[in-house]
Design a protein around this motif. Sequence first.
Motif, short mmCIF file in Angstrom:
data_model
loop_
_atom_site.label_atom_id
_atom_site.label_comp_id
_atom_site.label_asym_id
_atom_site.label_seq_id
_atom_site.Cartn_x
_atom_site.Cartn_y
_atom_site.Cartn_z
N PHE A 42 0.82 -1.20 0.00
CA PHE A 42 0.00 0.00 0.00
C PHE A 42 0.87 1.26 0.00
O PHE A 42 2.06 1.21 0.31
N THR A 43 0.25 2.37 -0.32
CA THR A 43 0.93 3.66 -0.34
C THR A 43 1.70 3.90 0.96
O THR A 43 1.16 3.73 2.04
N GLY A 44 2.96 4.27 0.80
CA GLY A 44 3.79 4.58 1.96
C GLY A 44 4.61 3.41 2.45
O GLY A 44 5.57 3.60 3.20
N GLN A 45 4.25 2.18 2.06
CA GLN A 45 5.04 1.03 2.47
C GLN A 45 6.34 0.98 1.67
O GLN A 45 6.40 1.45 0.53
N THR A 46 7.37 0.38 2.26
CA THR A 46 8.71 0.43 1.66
C THR A 46 9.36 -0.95 1.64
O THR A 46 8.94 -1.87 2.32
N TYR A 47 10.40 -1.06 0.81
CA TYR A 47 11.31 -2.19 0.88
C TYR A 47 12.69 -1.69 0.45
O TYR A 47 12.82 -0.63 -0.17
N LYS A 48 13.72 -2.43 0.85
CA LYS A 48 15.09 -2.03 0.56
C LYS A 48 15.62 -2.87 -0.59
O LYS A 48 15.62 -4.10 -0.54
N GLU A 49 16.08 -2.22 -1.64
CA GLU A 49 16.68 -2.87 -2.80
C GLU A 49 18.16 -2.54 -2.76
O GLU A 49 18.58 -1.46 -3.18
N ASN A 50 18.95 -3.46 -2.20
CA ASN A 50 20.38 -3.21 -1.97
C ASN A 50 20.53 -1.99 -1.07
O ASN A 50 20.11 -2.01 0.07
N CYS A 51 21.08 -0.88 -1.57
CA CYS A 51 21.28 0.30 -0.71
C CYS A 51 20.22 1.36 -0.92
O CYS A 51 20.30 2.45 -0.34
N ASN A 52 19.21 1.07 -1.75
CA ASN A 52 18.19 2.07 -2.08
C ASN A 52 16.84 1.71 -1.49
O ASN A 52 16.38 0.57 -1.62
N LEU A 53 16.21 2.69 -0.85
CA LEU A 53 14.89 2.50 -0.27
C LEU A 53 13.83 2.81 -1.33
O LEU A 53 13.86 3.86 -1.96
N CYS A 54 12.91 1.88 -1.53
CA CYS A 54 11.82 2.05 -2.49
C CYS A 54 10.51 2.23 -1.73
O CYS A 54 10.21 1.46 -0.80
N THR A 55 9.73 3.24 -2.11
CA THR A 55 8.47 3.56 -1.44
C THR A 55 7.32 3.46 -2.43
O THR A 55 7.41 3.94 -3.56
N CYS A 56 6.23 2.83 -2.00
CA CYS A 56 5.04 2.73 -2.84
C CYS A 56 4.39 4.11 -2.94
O CYS A 56 3.97 4.68 -1.93
N GLY A 57 4.33 4.68 -4.12
CA GLY A 57 3.78 6.01 -4.33
C GLY A 57 2.26 6.01 -4.44
O GLY A 57 1.62 4.96 -4.53
N THR A 58 1.69 7.21 -4.46
CA THR A 58 0.23 7.34 -4.51
C THR A 58 -0.34 6.91 -5.85
O THR A 58 -1.54 6.65 -5.96
N THR A 59 0.51 6.81 -6.89
CA THR A 59 0.03 6.42 -8.23
C THR A 59 0.17 4.92 -8.47
O THR A 59 -0.13 4.44 -9.55
#
Length: 448
Positions: free
Chosen positions: A112-129
């Motif tokens: 869902f929007t705002g949830q995250t996961y770490k891809e190596n050294c980069n943080l990925c965030t689920c956007g509103t779109t």
Amino acid sequence: MKLILLSVVGLLLVVGEGTADRILSRRTKRELASPLHVGGIRDPFGSYCQRRGGCCPGRDDLCTVPYLDTICYCDLFCNRTVSDCCPDFWGHCLGVQPPFIGTCERNGNRFFTGQTYKENCNLCTCGTTGRWECEQHACLIESDMIRAVNRGNYGWKAANYSQFYGMTLDEGIRNQTTLPLYFNSVEKWPGKIHEPLDQGNCAASWAFSTAAVASDRISIQSMGHMTPQLSPQNLISCDTRNQGGCAGGRVDGAWWYLRRRGVVTEDCYPYRPPQQTPAEVGRCMMQSRSIGRGKRQATQRCPNTHNYHNDIYQSTPPYRLSSNEKEIMKEIMDNGPVQAIMEVHEDFFVYKSGIYKHTDVSFTKLPQYRKHGTHSVRIIGWGEERNFDGTSKKYWIAANSWGKNWGEDGYFRIARGDNECEIEAFVIGVWGRITMEDIYHIRHLRYL
């Protein structure tokens, strides 16, 4: 019915915003705060306003619920341009769909929007779109670089090392910073490192070391605008949840209290050794209340009636360092003193000077002469001492809480790099919870 309710809500919000325009010069912390859901609604389907038992009309700054590491609101004032509403406010209080809730897909799972996961050294965030928004750091471990090296004829082979995975290239280069042979926080931050106190006949090093580290960190972080010596007595008397006061306690509980309730200064709430403290003084004499956004305000005057400054100081959640001596050294040099837990043996009590290591002088004695316990201290620096044969002995510089007559003016040196007495096994750093508004408030008080 929903239309009528939304119309009423809209009217209330217009009135509230109009009033805010008229008193702009007296805007509160709540009005000046950042949007709560700027990166998307966290825990979008959690029960908050419903669990509270209902919503509040108009503006009510006490209409709050704990929300992750802060608070959220269930009053109609929260649904304005800068939103600090609880996730279920829209559905439970207004009967409408909450805004900005989308979903993203990853490996067949829905986020869902705002949830995250770490891809190596980069943080990925689920956007509103519904799209993943990822940082673009260069990582220290890049699989394509490893493959390219191993495919080529370079005379060496590459591998993926788990201790480096997840770090950025900048972090990897920065971690190779050359550390000096000698460092003392007192010399780098003059006037901001507090002298050792004396806990007396009170097993409360857990409170003394916590208050001391937080005092130093707040002084450093505020660049000397705030230099509080925080009150161990405030922790001893008031932090009573699973704590034993002068019979011992836990540093995690002390940091929880400092973060969630806050403490005042030593001048406001002075330390009273148990043998000198009447029973009524031993009870908690300082309470605080929430004023929004996790900040607290004292609701009682100082126990020291000659002091009127009962400001509450708080910290962020503490963070644990690895047991690597270089990481501990770099943390101290960059951010200030740290808290450490160590094993105290019978010979430590008679330490006077030099680099301490636990000795075997009591090994041949009966068991009652060989005792050890857990103790908490503050590490402020390090150094090396040369031996006659040209070798060197590395040491930590640490502050104890047994008074300035003990050891080296209240400090001691202990062997570094070998986890002597477990001193490198559990080391903690922390940040003070301070804002520019706090600094302005303290500076203003100085001129009153």
